[in-house]
Design an enzyme around this catalytic site. Structure first.
Site, short mmCIF file in Angstrom:
data_model
loop_
_atom_site.label_atom_id
_atom_site.label_comp_id
_atom_site.label_asym_id
_atom_site.label_seq_id
_atom_site.Cartn_x
_atom_site.Cartn_y
_atom_site.Cartn_z
CD GLU A 221 19.86 25.25 14.28
OE1 GLU A 221 20.81 25.75 13.65
OE2 GLU A 221 19.90 24.13 14.83
CE LYS B 25 23.70 15.33 14.05
NZ LYS B 25 23.39 16.15 15.03
#
Ligand code: PSU
Ligand code: MN
Length: 307
Positions: free
Chosen positions: A26, A161
Site C-alpha cells: 500500500e 494496534k
C-alpha cells in the site's frame, strides 16, 4: 473496461503475463504512516524483500487519476516527499480521484480493491484499520474492515494496534465472516508487541498451510478477505507497559486537539513515534519487512497450488 483505468509497471505486467507470484503493497503507509525519508527507504526495501523471497512487488497508488499497480522508484520518492499533501484514499475516494485525476495514497481498503482488479490475491502491510476506541460514540470503524468483508485479498498485518479496540475489532471481523489466522501464534499480536489478551481464530505454522487454506476458501466461493496476523519479530517487540502508556498519552492529546476521522491514525502514529523517541518507528519498519517476507512466501506457495 477496468483496463482503461489500470496502469501496470513493466515488472508487474511481466509477472501477470507469466503467472508469477505477486504481492500488493500500500501507499498510505508511505505518505501518511512514516516520516520522510524513512518512508521511502522502507517502501523500496519492502519491494526488495518481496523479490528476495520469490515474488514480485506491486506497490499501489493513484497517480494523476490512474490506478497504478507497480510504481517506479521516482514515484515512490514523490509519494514519500509529498507526504500528507497526498490525499489519503480509501474505497470511497477512488472514483472521485480517478475522475478528477487526483493523486491518492491508497489505504488498506483502496489497495485491496485495486489489487483485486489486477488479480493480485496477497497483500502485505503493517497494520490495518479497525474499530477505534470509543467507537460506540464516534462510530469510527475503518473502511478496511468492510473491504475485508467484500474483497478476495488476503492481508498480512502485525495484528492491530492498541490505538484500536482489539476486542471490538475481532467482534466486527467475526460478524463479517473474516477468518483471522495467526502465523505461528495463537494470540492476536498488537502491532508493536507480539502479545495481547486476544486470540486469533486459527493458528497456522507454515506458508504452505495458509496457501492451502486460501485455495480451499476460493474453491468454496467464500467471498471476502482473510486477515493473517504475523507477530513482530521478538527482538523488535516493544515493552507493553511502555507502548500502552505512549498510546494513552497520544490519544489524550488527540482528543484535546479535537482530531477526528481520517486524520486519527496518521496523527497517533507520529505522536507515538515522538513519545517513544523513534523506537515505535523502528519497530513499525521491522514488522513491515517481516510481513513482506511472509507475503512473498505465501504468494509463491499459492501460485504453486493454482498451477
Ligand atoms: N496502521 C499503521 N500504519 C498505517 C495505517 C494503519 O500502522 O499507515 C494506514 C493504512 O493505510 C490503513 C489506514 O488502511 O491507515 C487506516 O486508516 P483509518 O483508520 O482512517 O481507516
Ligand atoms: Mn476512521
Amino acid at each position: 473496461m477496468k483496463e482503461t483505468y489500470l496502469e501496470y509497471s513493466s515488472e508487474v505486467k511481466n509477472a501477470i503475463e507469466n503467472g508469477l507470484p505477486l504481492v500488493a503493497l500500500e501507499s498510505t503507509i508511505i505518505s501518511h504512516g512514516m516520516p520522510y525519508p524513512e518512508n521511502v527507504k522502507t517502501a523500496l526495501h519492502c519491494q526488495q524483500i518481496v523479490r528476495e523471497h520469490g515474488a514480485i512487488p506491486a506497490t499501489i497508488a493513484i497517480l494523476n487519476g490512474k490506478l497504478k499497480v507497480g510504481l517506479s522508484d521516482e514515484e515512490i520518492d514523490f509519494l514519500g516527499k509529498e507526504g500528507v499533501k497526498i490525499q489519503k484514499t480509501s474505497r470511497r475516494d477512488i472514483a472521485y480521484n480517478v475522475s478528477n485525476k487526483i493523486n491518492g495514497a491508497t489505504t488498506v481498503s483502496a489497495t485491496m480493491y485495486i489489487a483485486s482488479l489486477a488479480g493480485i490475491r496477497i497483500f502485505a502491510t503493517g497494520g490495518i484499520g479497525g474499530v477505534h476506541r470509543g467507537a460506540e460514540l464516534t462510530m469510527d470503524i475503518s473502511a478496511d474492515l468492510e473491504e475485508l468483508a467484500m474483497t478476495d485479498v488476503a492481508v498480512i498485518s502485525a495484528g492491530a494496534k492498541s490505538i484500536l479496540d482489539l476486542g471490538l475489532t475481532l467482534e466486527y471481523l467475526e460478524t463479517k465472516g473474516i477468518p483471522v489466522i495467526g502465523y505461528n501464534t495463537e494470540v492476536l499480536p498488537a502491532f508493536y508487541c507480539a502479545e495481547s489478551d486476544f486470540k486469533v481464530n486459527f493458528r497456522m505454522d507454515t506458508p504452505e498451510i495458509i496457501a492451502h487454506f486460501l485455495k480451499t476458501k476460493y474453491d468454496l466461493r467464500l467471498k471476502g478477505g482473510v486477515l493473517i496476523a504475523n507477530p513482530i519479530p521478538h527482538e523488535f517487540s516493544m515493552d507493553k507497559i511502555l507502548i500502552d502508556k505512549a498510546i494513552e498519552e497520544a490519544i489524550e492529546e488527540m482528543n484535546t486537539l479535537g482530531i477526528k476521522g481520517k486524520e486519527t491514525t496518521p496523527y497517533l502514529l507520529q505522536k507515538i513515534a515522538s513519545i517513544t523517541k523513534g523506537k515505535s518507528l523502528e519497530s513499525n519498519i521491522s514488522l513491515v519487512y517481516n510481513n513482506c517476507k511472509l507475503g512473498a512466501q505465501l504468494s509463491a506457495e499459492l501460485t504453486k497450488l493454482s498451477k
